[in-house]
Design an enzyme around this catalytic site. Structure first.
Site, mmCIF file in Angstrom:
data_model
loop_
_atom_site.group_PDB
_atom_site.id
_atom_site.type_symbol
_atom_site.label_atom_id
_atom_site.label_comp_id
_atom_site.label_asym_id
_atom_site.label_seq_id
_atom_site.Cartn_x
_atom_site.Cartn_y
_atom_site.Cartn_z
ATOM 1 N N ARG A 1 0.821 -1.232 0.000
ATOM 2 C CA ARG A 1 0.000 0.000 0.000
ATOM 3 C C ARG A 1 0.848 1.272 0.000
ATOM 4 O O ARG A 1 0.495 2.283 0.626
ATOM 5 C CB ARG A 1 -0.971 0.033 1.192
ATOM 6 C CG ARG A 1 -1.964 -1.079 1.239
ATOM 7 C CD ARG A 1 -2.912 -1.134 0.040
ATOM 8 N NE ARG A 1 -3.609 -2.393 0.034
ATOM 9 C CZ ARG A 1 -3.234 -3.482 -0.667
ATOM 10 N NH1 ARG A 1 -2.166 -3.426 -1.476
ATOM 11 N NH2 ARG A 1 -3.913 -4.588 -0.611
ATOM 12 N N SER B 1 -10.416 -0.129 3.839
ATOM 13 C CA SER B 1 -9.608 -0.527 4.997
ATOM 14 C C SER B 1 -9.012 0.716 5.647
ATOM 15 O O SER B 1 -8.304 1.482 4.993
ATOM 16 C CB SER B 1 -8.479 -1.461 4.567
ATOM 17 O OG SER B 1 -9.027 -2.670 4.112
ATOM 18 N N GLU C 1 -4.149 3.407 6.894
ATOM 19 C CA GLU C 1 -4.052 3.225 5.427
ATOM 20 C C GLU C 1 -4.764 4.399 4.748
ATOM 21 O O GLU C 1 -4.282 4.932 3.754
ATOM 22 C CB GLU C 1 -4.688 1.896 5.001
ATOM 23 C CG GLU C 1 -4.624 1.682 3.487
ATOM 24 C CD GLU C 1 -5.033 0.283 3.055
ATOM 25 O OE1 GLU C 1 -4.732 -0.699 3.765
ATOM 26 O OE2 GLU C 1 -5.658 0.170 1.976
HETATM 27 C C1 LIG Z 1 -15.447 0.143 -0.262
HETATM 28 C C2 LIG Z 1 -13.958 0.283 -0.480
HETATM 29 C C3 LIG Z 1 -13.197 -0.845 -0.738
HETATM 30 C C4 LIG Z 1 -11.807 -0.728 -0.938
HETATM 31 N N1 LIG Z 1 -11.092 -1.868 -1.194
HETATM 32 C C5 LIG Z 1 -9.759 -1.763 -1.437
HETATM 33 C C6 LIG Z 1 -8.982 -2.927 -1.746
HETATM 34 O O1 LIG Z 1 -9.461 -4.028 -1.787
HETATM 35 N N2 LIG Z 1 -7.661 -2.767 -1.979
HETATM 36 C C7 LIG Z 1 -7.052 -1.549 -1.941
HETATM 37 O O2 LIG Z 1 -5.841 -1.466 -2.202
HETATM 38 N N3 LIG Z 1 -7.764 -0.435 -1.651
HETATM 39 C C8 LIG Z 1 -9.087 -0.513 -1.404
HETATM 40 N N4 LIG Z 1 -9.811 0.613 -1.100
HETATM 41 C C9 LIG Z 1 -9.115 1.911 -0.973
HETATM 42 C C10 LIG Z 1 -9.039 2.734 -2.270
HETATM 43 O O3 LIG Z 1 -10.078 2.385 -3.170
HETATM 44 C C11 LIG Z 1 -7.677 2.601 -2.965
HETATM 45 O O4 LIG Z 1 -6.631 3.035 -2.128
HETATM 46 C C12 LIG Z 1 -7.631 3.391 -4.281
HETATM 47 O O5 LIG Z 1 -6.448 3.047 -4.975
HETATM 48 C C13 LIG Z 1 -7.659 4.908 -4.071
HETATM 49 O O6 LIG Z 1 -7.895 5.503 -5.330
HETATM 50 P P1 LIG Z 1 -8.620 6.927 -5.426
HETATM 51 O O7 LIG Z 1 -8.678 7.305 -6.871
HETATM 52 O O8 LIG Z 1 -9.907 6.919 -4.710
HETATM 53 O O9 LIG Z 1 -7.547 7.837 -4.673
HETATM 54 P P2 LIG Z 1 -7.817 8.903 -3.517
HETATM 55 O O10 LIG Z 1 -8.474 8.241 -2.362
HETATM 56 O O11 LIG Z 1 -8.481 10.096 -4.085
HETATM 57 O O12 LIG Z 1 -6.313 9.267 -3.125
HETATM 58 C C14 LIG Z 1 -5.533 8.289 -2.464
HETATM 59 C C15 LIG Z 1 -4.058 8.701 -2.596
HETATM 60 O O13 LIG Z 1 -3.663 8.612 -3.965
HETATM 61 C C16 LIG Z 1 -3.125 9.862 -4.391
HETATM 62 N N5 LIG Z 1 -3.472 10.041 -5.802
HETATM 63 C C17 LIG Z 1 -4.699 9.987 -6.375
HETATM 64 N N6 LIG Z 1 -4.585 10.206 -7.701
HETATM 65 C C18 LIG Z 1 -3.269 10.408 -7.961
HETATM 66 C C19 LIG Z 1 -2.497 10.707 -9.129
HETATM 67 N N7 LIG Z 1 -3.085 10.865 -10.326
HETATM 68 N N8 LIG Z 1 -1.152 10.840 -9.017
HETATM 69 C C20 LIG Z 1 -0.536 10.713 -7.805
HETATM 70 N N9 LIG Z 1 -1.199 10.453 -6.656
HETATM 71 C C21 LIG Z 1 -2.556 10.291 -6.739
HETATM 72 C C22 LIG Z 1 -3.767 10.916 -3.484
HETATM 73 O O14 LIG Z 1 -2.964 12.089 -3.398
HETATM 74 C C23 LIG Z 1 -3.805 10.150 -2.153
HETATM 75 O O15 LIG Z 1 -2.534 10.201 -1.537
HETATM 76 C C24 LIG Z 1 -11.188 0.534 -0.881
HETATM 77 C C25 LIG Z 1 -11.973 1.670 -0.625
HETATM 78 C C26 LIG Z 1 -13.333 1.552 -0.427
HETATM 79 C C27 LIG Z 1 -14.136 2.790 -0.184
#
Ligand SMILES: Cc1cc2nc3c(=O)[nH]c(=O)nc-3n(C[C@H](O)[C@H](O)[C@H](O)COP(=O)(O)OP(=O)(O)OC[C@H]3O[C@@H](n4cnc5c(N)ncnc54)[C@H](O)[C@@H]3O)c2cc1C
Length: 309
Positions: A178, A227, A297
């Site tokens: 992560r 998580s 996380e």
């Molecule tokens: C119901 C649910 C289930 C989930 N299950 C999982 C799972 O199974 N496995 C898992 O790994 N995660 C899971 N997650 C967490 C989440 O979906 C992941 O971490 C996902 O990768 C975050 O993507 P996001 O676009 O929403 O990023 P955001 O939440 O908007 O940002 C997260 C981080 O990424 C950075 N970021 C976003 N876009 C960019 C970019 N273009 N360049 C550089 N940095 C960037 C942001 O600055 C921040 O630090 C879950 C979340 C939810 C709500």
């Protein structure tokens, strides 16, 4: 409310083509649906526009990027400076060969999983269960069901705070659990993924399994950040939380999910402060019970209410 940065930014970067919006509520752009505004929300028109903006934006203005906010807790005082959100022109997917596929950083993980399946590329089905974007997946090394972004990433493009473009191969991404070691100021714009030759029907069936597992085991339709804590080496965060008696624990409008106790659920009107306090309470109780300090996380961003006054 923050002072509007738009006039001063337009003065130093007159050729910006993207959209600048002051004081945008980030609660509307995050899964947890809590917290304050972005001082300025910038939606770049394309990669060149993003690079131009970053090269001209004064260095003393903080800049950060968000995806769809599925891993974010925005504090109640909001985020000072500029929050960047990639949109339309970062939303393209293109198969490059029988095993390679390119995706823009704003593409939802689920859509990439579907496109890879349609192209017969195996290895990306785990993205079916992750509700974020490719940008967020690269930054978080998102993974599930035995797969992780680091297993399939060929290369990623990013623009740094000075507006310079970089291309990172898998080894230079510095992926660990992560986490991605690329400097925090780099904004990913697109990535190329390397899967395996696969059978379309088999890939689609594993995607269905992923979706069914999620429906049955996670509160995926709730206001949550997924998580909350990383699994400590050799342990499951949820088991430690359960053993510490925190299942169902509540502060104000937020509680620990009964279904999956590493998930926090906002019942509707929780403040970010309540959400963060519940998380910290869980960390203290788990530490008291097991001697293990959980690590967040979910990324917590911005400032507490009243901190900017
Ligand atoms: C119901 C649910 C289930 C989930 N299950 C999982 C799972 O199974 N496995 C898992 O790994 N995660 C899971 N997650 C967490 C989440 O979906 C992941 O971490 C996902 O990768 C975050 O993507 P996001 O676009 O929403 O990023 P955001 O939440 O908007 O940002 C997260 C981080 O990424 C950075 N970021 C976003 N876009 C960019 C970019 N273009 N360049 C550089 N940095 C960037 C942001 O600055 C921040 O630090 C879950 C979340 C939810 C709500």
């Amino acid at each position: 409310m923050f002072p509007d940065l738009t006039p001063s930014l337009k003065a130093v970067a007159p050729d910006i083509r993207g959209r600048l919006l002051p004081n945008v509520a980030l609660s509307d752009l995050t899964w947890l649906r809590a917290g304050g505004p972005a001082q300025l929300l910038f939606t770049p028109a394309d990669e060149d526009d993003l690079a131009y903006f970053l090269a001209h934006c004064p260095q003393d203005i903080p800049v950060m990027v968000i995806g769809v906010g599925s891993n974010l807790l925005v504090r109640d005082g909001g985020v000072p400076g500029v929050v960047i959100r990639l949109a339309r022109s970062f939303n393209e997917i293109e198969p490059l060969s029988e095993t390679r596929i390119r995706a823009g950083a704003a593409v939802p993980d689920v859509r990439l999983a579907q496109a890879a399946a349609a192209a017969g590329i195996a290895g990306l089905a785990f993205y079916r269960g992750i509700p974020g974007t490719i940008g967020g997946a690269l930054r978080m090394n998102a993974g599930a069901h035995g797969g992780e972004t680091k297993d399939i990433l060929a290369e990623a493009r990013a623009v740094d705070r000075a507006g310079t473009l970089h291309v990172f191969d898998n080894a230079s991404m510095g992926f660990t659990y992560r986490h991605c070691g690329v400097p925090a100021d780099c904004i990913f714009t697109q990535a190329v993924f390397e899967g395996r030759l696969g059978d379309k029907a088999e890939i689609e069936s594993s995607m269905r399994e992923v979706a069914e597992y999620r429906e049955a085991n996670q509160p995926i339709k709730s206001r949550t950040g997924g998580s909350t804590f990383k699994n400590p080496p050799g342990h499951s965060a949820w088991k430690l939380i359960d053993a510490a008696g925190c299942r169902g624990l509540r502060i104000g409008g937020v509680h620990i999910s009964e279904m999956h106790c590493n998930f926090l659920i906002n019942d509707g009107n929780a403040s970010a402060d309540e959400i963060e306090r519940l998380g910290e309470t869980v960390r203290e109780r788990v530490f008291a019970h097991s001697g293990i300090m959980l690590e967040w996380e979910i990324k917590r961003i911005g400032i507490p209410a009243g901190a900017s006054n």
